[in-house]
Design a protein around this motif. Structure first.
Motif, PDB file in Angstrom:
ATOM      1  N   UNK A 169       0.833  -1.205   0.000  1.00  0.00           N
ATOM      2  CA  UNK A 169       0.000   0.000   0.000  1.00  0.00           C
ATOM      3  C   UNK A 169       0.868   1.257   0.000  1.00  0.00           C
ATOM      4  N   UNK A 170       1.890   1.259   0.864  1.00  0.00           N
ATOM      5  CA  UNK A 170       2.762   2.438   0.955  1.00  0.00           C
ATOM      6  C   UNK A 170       3.534   2.633  -0.351  1.00  0.00           C
ATOM      7  N   UNK A 171       3.961   1.527  -0.983  1.00  0.00           N
ATOM      8  CA  UNK A 171       4.653   1.646  -2.274  1.00  0.00           C
ATOM      9  C   UNK A 171       3.734   2.259  -3.318  1.00  0.00           C
ATOM     10  N   UNK A 172       2.476   1.805  -3.327  1.00  0.00           N
ATOM     11  CA  UNK A 172       1.529   2.309  -4.327  1.00  0.00           C
ATOM     12  C   UNK A 172       1.174   3.766  -4.091  1.00  0.00           C
ATOM     13  N   UNK A 173       0.995   4.148  -2.819  1.00  0.00           N
ATOM     14  CA  UNK A 173       0.560   5.505  -2.497  1.00  0.00           C
ATOM     15  C   UNK A 173       1.719   6.484  -2.312  1.00  0.00           C
ATOM     16  N   UNK A 174       2.901   5.962  -2.010  1.00  0.00           N
ATOM     17  CA  UNK A 174       4.053   6.824  -1.758  1.00  0.00           C
ATOM     18  C   UNK A 174       4.242   7.170  -0.308  1.00  0.00           C
ATOM     19  N   UNK A 214      -2.367   6.814  11.389  1.00  0.00           N
ATOM     20  CA  UNK A 214      -3.807   6.761  11.652  1.00  0.00           C
ATOM     21  C   UNK A 214      -4.552   6.147  10.475  1.00  0.00           C
ATOM     22  N   UNK A 215      -4.157   6.515   9.254  1.00  0.00           N
ATOM     23  CA  UNK A 215      -4.798   5.937   8.060  1.00  0.00           C
ATOM     24  C   UNK A 215      -4.579   4.432   7.998  1.00  0.00           C
ATOM     25  N   UNK A 274      10.132   5.850   8.374  1.00  0.00           N
ATOM     26  CA  UNK A 274       9.157   6.472   9.268  1.00  0.00           C
ATOM     27  C   UNK A 274       9.470   7.952   9.463  1.00  0.00           C
ATOM     28  N   UNK A 275       8.409   8.733   9.622  1.00  0.00           N
ATOM     29  CA  UNK A 275       8.567  10.119  10.054  1.00  0.00           C
ATOM     30  C   UNK A 275       7.468  10.388  11.077  1.00  0.00           C
ATOM     31  N   UNK A 276       7.469  11.564  11.677  1.00  0.00           N
ATOM     32  CA  UNK A 276       6.508  11.838  12.733  1.00  0.00           C
ATOM     33  C   UNK A 276       5.070  11.688  12.221  1.00  0.00           C
ATOM     34  N   UNK A 277       4.386  10.692  12.721  1.00  0.00           N
ATOM     35  CA  UNK A 277       2.985  10.507  12.379  1.00  0.00           C
ATOM     36  C   UNK A 277       2.714   9.694  11.128  1.00  0.00           C
ATOM     37  N   UNK A 278       3.759   9.257  10.444  1.00  0.00           N
ATOM     38  CA  UNK A 278       3.488   8.531   9.205  1.00  0.00           C
ATOM     39  C   UNK A 278       4.693   7.800   8.667  1.00  0.00           C
ATOM     40  N   UNK A 279       4.613   7.427   7.396  1.00  0.00           N
ATOM     41  CA  UNK A 279       5.649   6.612   6.790  1.00  0.00           C
ATOM     42  C   UNK A 279       5.675   6.877   5.286  1.00  0.00           C
ATOM     43  N   UNK A 280       6.849   6.772   4.681  1.00  0.00           N
ATOM     44  CA  UNK A 280       6.990   6.866   3.231  1.00  0.00           C
ATOM     45  C   UNK A 280       7.723   5.629   2.730  1.00  0.00           C
ATOM     46  N   UNK A 281       7.544   5.336   1.455  1.00  0.00           N
ATOM     47  CA  UNK A 281       8.305   4.246   0.839  1.00  0.00           C
ATOM     48  C   UNK A 281       9.753   4.685   0.702  1.00  0.00           C
ATOM     49  N   UNK A 282      10.672   3.761   0.951  1.00  0.00           N
ATOM     50  CA  UNK A 282      12.070   4.053   0.699  1.00  0.00           C
ATOM     51  C   UNK A 282      12.274   4.215  -0.800  1.00  0.00           C
TER      52      UNK A 282
END
Length: 273
Positions: free
Chosen positions: A22-27, A32-33, A60-68
């Protein structure tokens, strides 16, 4: 949370794989999401994200996450083994039509081509000489009756579970096989792409060592680029893609006069995941 079974795949490993996809697809996504999407607590989400970050898949970052960046994300062999499995199975089954008894075939270190090794292990097409630098394929085919296995040496790379480097390239350059099967990270604008230079050099040597070459890519790799160009698609005799490919992506192949075939994915395999 009481509704976890309704939203989340069974078990943390399956949930983490789905979360990574999901994170790869959305970026990116917020914790919370993800908690709402998978029906688990924020504490559980953070544990999952800590594990995915440890594997080098997300940041990871504050409150969320991004794809490497793709170079880190797509290199993780354990992650790659889990993704797009029905599509890879369809591509491998189709590619097997290009193998005949007595041939020398070359398999690269992609998890897509690894599906071919699983089929070759059944011993339905023998005798064969199989050349590969992928430890996963070597372990599958070692000692199999009717298969002469040639393991390409080099520097072992644990992230890819394969042998790479100058000595691997030199070993490939000494060979001439009937057909080579390869996969890459992206295909766009008439070129095949990969994110890592030390793997690109091995794939280029494999291209030169094979009388015929077949490129296997699942549909997520179409219309994508990576850091390095591997080769023009014209250097491959055939490109195989699964039936999830969009009309736009297939038109791009047509416009660049790339010979390609679309492989039907077994709906039962797709539904089982």
């Amino acid at each position: 949370m009481g509704n976890s079974s309704a939203h989340s795949p069974q078990g943390p490993a399956a949930r983490q794989t789905a979360m990574a996809e999901l994170v790869l697809a959305e970026g990116s996504a917020t914790a919370a999401e993800l908690a709402e999407r998978f029906g688990v607590s924020l504490m559980t989400i953070h544990r999952d994200l800590d594990e995915l970050e440890r594997q080098g898949i997300v940041r990871k970052f504050r409150g969320g996450v991004t794809a490497q960046p793709s170079g880190v994300f797509e290199s993780n062999v354990q992650y790659r083994l889990k993704t797009m499995r029905p599509q890879k199975a369809a591509l491998a089954a189709h590619a097997m039509r290009h193998i005949e008894p007595g041939m020398a075939v070359l398999l690269d270190d992609s998890t897509t081509v690894l599906e071919m090794a699983r089929r070759l292990r059944l011993g339905e097409i023998t005798p064969l000489t199989v050349v590969t630098n992928f430890l996963e394929a070597i372990n599958l085919l070692a000692g199999q009756r009717g298969i002469h296995l040639m393991a390409l040496g080099g520097d072992y790379d644990p992230l890819h579970a394969s042998f790479l480097g100058v000595s691997c390239v030199e070993a490939v350059e000494q060979l001439r096989v009937d057909v080579g099967f390869l996969s890459t990270s992206g295909v766009h604008g008439g070129y095949a792409y990969h994110q890592e230079q030390h793997i690109v050099s091995v794939k280029r040597a494999m291209l030169d060592a094979a009388a015929r070459t077949v490129l296997l890519v699942d549909h997520t790799k179409l219309s994508r680029v990576a850091l390095h160009r591997v080769a023009p698609l014209s250097h491959f005799d055939l490109l195989l893609v699964d039936d999830g490919a969009s009309p736009e992506a297939l038109r791009d192949l047509d416009e660049h006069e790339v010979r390609h075939e679309v492989c039907a994915t077994d709906p039962k395999e797709r539904a089982s995941l």
